[in-house]
Scaffold this active site. Sequence first.
Site, PDB file in Angstrom:
ATOM      1  N   ASP A  93      -2.471  -0.322   1.640  1.00  0.00           N
ATOM      2  CA  ASP A  93      -3.340  -0.035   0.485  1.00  0.00           C
ATOM      3  C   ASP A  93      -4.455   1.336   0.525  1.00  0.00           C
ATOM      4  OD1 ASP A  93      -4.065  -1.297   2.568  1.00  0.00           O
ATOM      5  OD2 ASP A  93      -6.062  -1.543   1.021  1.00  0.00           O
ATOM      6  N   ASP A 106      -2.037   2.876   5.383  1.00  0.00           N
ATOM      7  CA  ASP A 106      -1.298   1.870   5.759  1.00  0.00           C
ATOM      8  C   ASP A 106      -0.553   1.048   4.186  1.00  0.00           C
ATOM      9  OD1 ASP A 106      -4.011   2.068   4.434  1.00  0.00           O
ATOM     10  OD2 ASP A 106      -4.157  -0.706   5.453  1.00  0.00           O
ATOM     11  N   LYS A 160     -13.850   2.705   3.812  1.00  0.00           N
ATOM     12  CA  LYS A 160     -12.178   3.128   4.379  1.00  0.00           C
ATOM     13  C   LYS A 160     -11.375   3.903   3.369  1.00  0.00           C
ATOM     14  CE  LYS A 160      -9.645  -0.267   6.352  1.00  0.00           C
ATOM     15  NZ  LYS A 160     -10.292  -1.597   6.374  1.00  0.00           N
ATOM     16  N   SER A 209      -2.888  -5.203   2.305  1.00  0.00           N
ATOM     17  CA  SER A 209      -3.529  -4.023   3.152  1.00  0.00           C
ATOM     18  C   SER A 209      -1.842  -3.333   3.968  1.00  0.00           C
ATOM     19  CB  SER A 209      -4.666  -4.205   4.122  1.00  0.00           C
ATOM     20  OG  SER A 209      -4.967  -2.963   4.360  1.00  0.00           O
ATOM     21  N   HIS A 210      -2.645  -3.835   4.876  1.00  0.00           N
ATOM     22  CA  HIS A 210      -1.687  -3.608   6.302  1.00  0.00           C
ATOM     23  C   HIS A 210      -0.554  -5.372   6.403  1.00  0.00           C
ATOM     24  CE1 HIS A 210      -4.717  -5.843   7.669  1.00  0.00           C
ATOM     25  NE2 HIS A 210      -3.524  -6.272   9.277  1.00  0.00           N
ATOM     26  N   ASP A 246      -6.147   2.993   3.282  1.00  0.00           N
ATOM     27  CA  ASP A 246      -7.883   2.861   3.569  1.00  0.00           C
ATOM     28  C   ASP A 246      -7.512   3.554   5.283  1.00  0.00           C
ATOM     29  OD1 ASP A 246      -6.702   0.606   4.237  1.00  0.00           O
ATOM     30  OD2 ASP A 246      -8.212  -0.572   3.202  1.00  0.00           O
ATOM     31  N   ARG A 247      -6.240   2.786   5.563  1.00  0.00           N
ATOM     32  CA  ARG A 247      -6.131   3.106   7.488  1.00  0.00           C
ATOM     33  C   ARG A 247      -5.695   4.981   7.069  1.00  0.00           C
ATOM     34  NH1 ARG A 247      -5.208  -2.157   9.838  1.00  0.00           N
ATOM     35  NH2 ARG A 247      -6.475  -4.094   8.860  1.00  0.00           N
TER      36      ARG A 247
HETATM   37  C1  VG1 Z   1      -8.948  -6.227  10.189  1.00  0.00           C
HETATM   38  C2  VG1 Z   1      -9.478  -5.359  11.296  1.00  0.00           C
HETATM   39  C3  VG1 Z   1     -10.660  -4.990  10.493  1.00  0.00           C
HETATM   40  C4  VG1 Z   1     -10.410  -4.665   9.150  1.00  0.00           C
HETATM   41  C5  VG1 Z   1      -9.376  -5.656   8.108  1.00  0.00           C
HETATM   42  C6  VG1 Z   1      -9.540  -4.740   6.679  1.00  0.00           C
HETATM   43  O1  VG1 Z   1      -9.201  -7.515   9.742  1.00  0.00           O
HETATM   44  O2  VG1 Z   1      -9.897  -5.429  12.062  1.00  0.00           O
HETATM   45  O3  VG1 Z   1     -11.010  -3.554  11.009  1.00  0.00           O
HETATM   46  O4  VG1 Z   1     -11.338  -3.850   8.549  1.00  0.00           O
HETATM   47  O5  VG1 Z   1      -8.576  -5.236   8.979  1.00  0.00           O
HETATM   48  O6  VG1 Z   1      -8.191  -3.868   6.738  1.00  0.00           O
HETATM   49  P1  VG1 Z   1      -8.875  -8.734  11.125  1.00  0.00           P
HETATM   50  O7  VG1 Z   1      -9.899 -10.240  10.336  1.00  0.00           O
HETATM   51  O8  VG1 Z   1      -7.587  -8.282  10.984  1.00  0.00           O
HETATM   52  O9  VG1 Z   1      -9.122  -8.349  12.604  1.00  0.00           O
HETATM   53  V1  VG1 Z   1      -7.306  -3.427   5.672  1.00  0.00           V
HETATM   54  O10 VG1 Z   1      -6.801  -2.048   5.918  1.00  0.00           O
HETATM   55  O11 VG1 Z   1      -6.129  -4.949   5.972  1.00  0.00           O
HETATM   56  O12 VG1 Z   1      -8.216  -3.962   4.056  1.00  0.00           O
HETATM   57 CO    CO Z   2      -5.613  -0.744   4.447  1.00  0.00          CO
END
Ligand code: VG1
Ligand code: CO
Length: 542
Positions: free
Chosen positions: A278, A276, A375, A112-113, A280-281
């Site tokens: 992948d 982001d 998302k 993801s991010h 989803d953000r």
């Molecule tokens: C973070 C965010 C959470 C989100 C998760 C996955 O998790 O706070 O709200 O669902 O990333 O997003 P954490 O445990 O680091 O707070 V993604 O776009 O990285 O799949």
């Molecule tokens: Co993501």
Amino acid sequence: MRIVATTPFDGQKPGTSGLRKKVKVFAQPHYLENFVQAVFDTLGPVPAGAVLVVGGDGRYHNRTAIQTILKMAAAHGFSRALVGQGGILSTPAASCIIRKYQAFGGLILSASHNPGGPEEDFGIKYNAGNGGPAPEALTDAVYARTRSLTEYRLVDAPDVDLDTLGETQVDGLTVQVIDPVADYADLMESLFDFAAIRSLIAGGFRLRFDAMHAVTGPYAREILEKRLGAPAGTVINGMPLEDFGGGHPDPNLVYAEELVAEMFGANAPDFGAASDGDGDRNMVLGRNFFVTPSDSLAVLAANATLCPAYARGIAGVARSMPTSGAADRVAARLGVPCFETPTGWKFFGNLLDAGKVTLCGEESFGTGSDHVREKDGLWAVLMWLNVLASRKDSVEAIVRHHWAEYGRNYYSRHDYEGVDSDAANGLMAHLRAAAPGLAGTVLRGYTVALCDDFAYTDPVDGSVSTAQGIRVLFTDGSRVVFRLSGTGTSGATLRLYVERYEADATRHDQPTQEALADLIALADDVAGIVARTGRDAPTVIT
Ligand code: VG1
Ligand code: CO
């Protein structure tokens, strides 16, 4: 079929969203194989005709991992694998495809991010037949299985050409390389008033979309530039790169710097957005204006009926616990329920499947609906464009109008990244111990109503999730929340979430950090952030 003897690896416990580790960890012999076999063993034998969807955000190691997964899927008895061309599938597109083709499930390769490249992060997660992230019971079972695994199975076969559309046989498995964009773009077109958005754009409305060299580039070009007629160049950084161009594919005010500079500069476009790694953000910006993700969820909920897919109203709203209460006020006004879940999209799945909610959101730039079970960044962008086309007002005017009507939830998140793990765990343990004694005390003029470690009972299946973050709730509705990230790969990341409600419209113009200054100071008083982490300022403020 070949059976390979193996021994367990430590730490293959999925976090907030799948298993994320450095590429170097994933690239060790047997590491990925062990995890995938643990998933397959946990699922058990699959029915005849079972389809597996496979794809990722295109980061370094994506293609290698996909080849391994296909050979293991063949050995496990899957009949067909649907793989995005070039190994590409955004997370929401994977969810869409699992649902549309009634797949058994999917494996999504993404961190993801988190940054990508040989020295950075890789990740994998399993999504079930509803298209959503595996629930906690399943990820716990997978983790348990990784502890006891002694072998994995794969077929010996040549690598599949991932770049050419069409079918290849890998033993009994038919691998079908599909267009990663078309099904998703069709779904978007079925939800929103594309004609209205097209004429908004044709009328001179200017937008910019920053794909951050991550997966959404091809999706955004197809939808925004081709189907909606935005001029070429509307999508910037649109070429997915294995290392995201060395950047941090996290759409916030710090990491999406190119977009932010343009949106806050001279002659800024009317609308800016970023997604982001992948896809989803989403981050949504107006001209010289930032929409907090929590406000975005509330505004979309309040305006949902302007969009064809939600014209008959929404069943309810869900938000993660740290997300601001702005959406709760909209739900209350609409007379629909609002659910408060732990962090992570997996907790929304049951509510969506049961039809209890239509829209969901998280403060971390995540918004989505019942159209998929993830998302969805571009979905949020399109919903905003649909609302803008219908209201014929600016982003800023729409948000300010919303505040005037519902009040403003001042909101900010402070991240302390790469903190020493022992220090971070010590801070949380200290808070947990202090929690019961805090109720009734007065801190910098704020009276504590409740302090606890958030626990959630799923209203659909009754499953209980504990230790989801320490929240300090004050009698005036303000709060501070502390939790540790479950997506990082080095050290610990402490997240501090701060919220204060302001009903008075004459006081909606304060800079956010100023409006929250007392609560931010109070959070340090309570948790000893500076003393315990040795950091005098957060790494990222959003
Ligand atoms: C973070 C965010 C959470 C989100 C998760 C996955 O998790 O706070 O709200 O669902 O990333 O997003 P954490 O445990 O680091 O707070 V993604 O776009 O990285 O799949
Ligand atoms: Co993501």
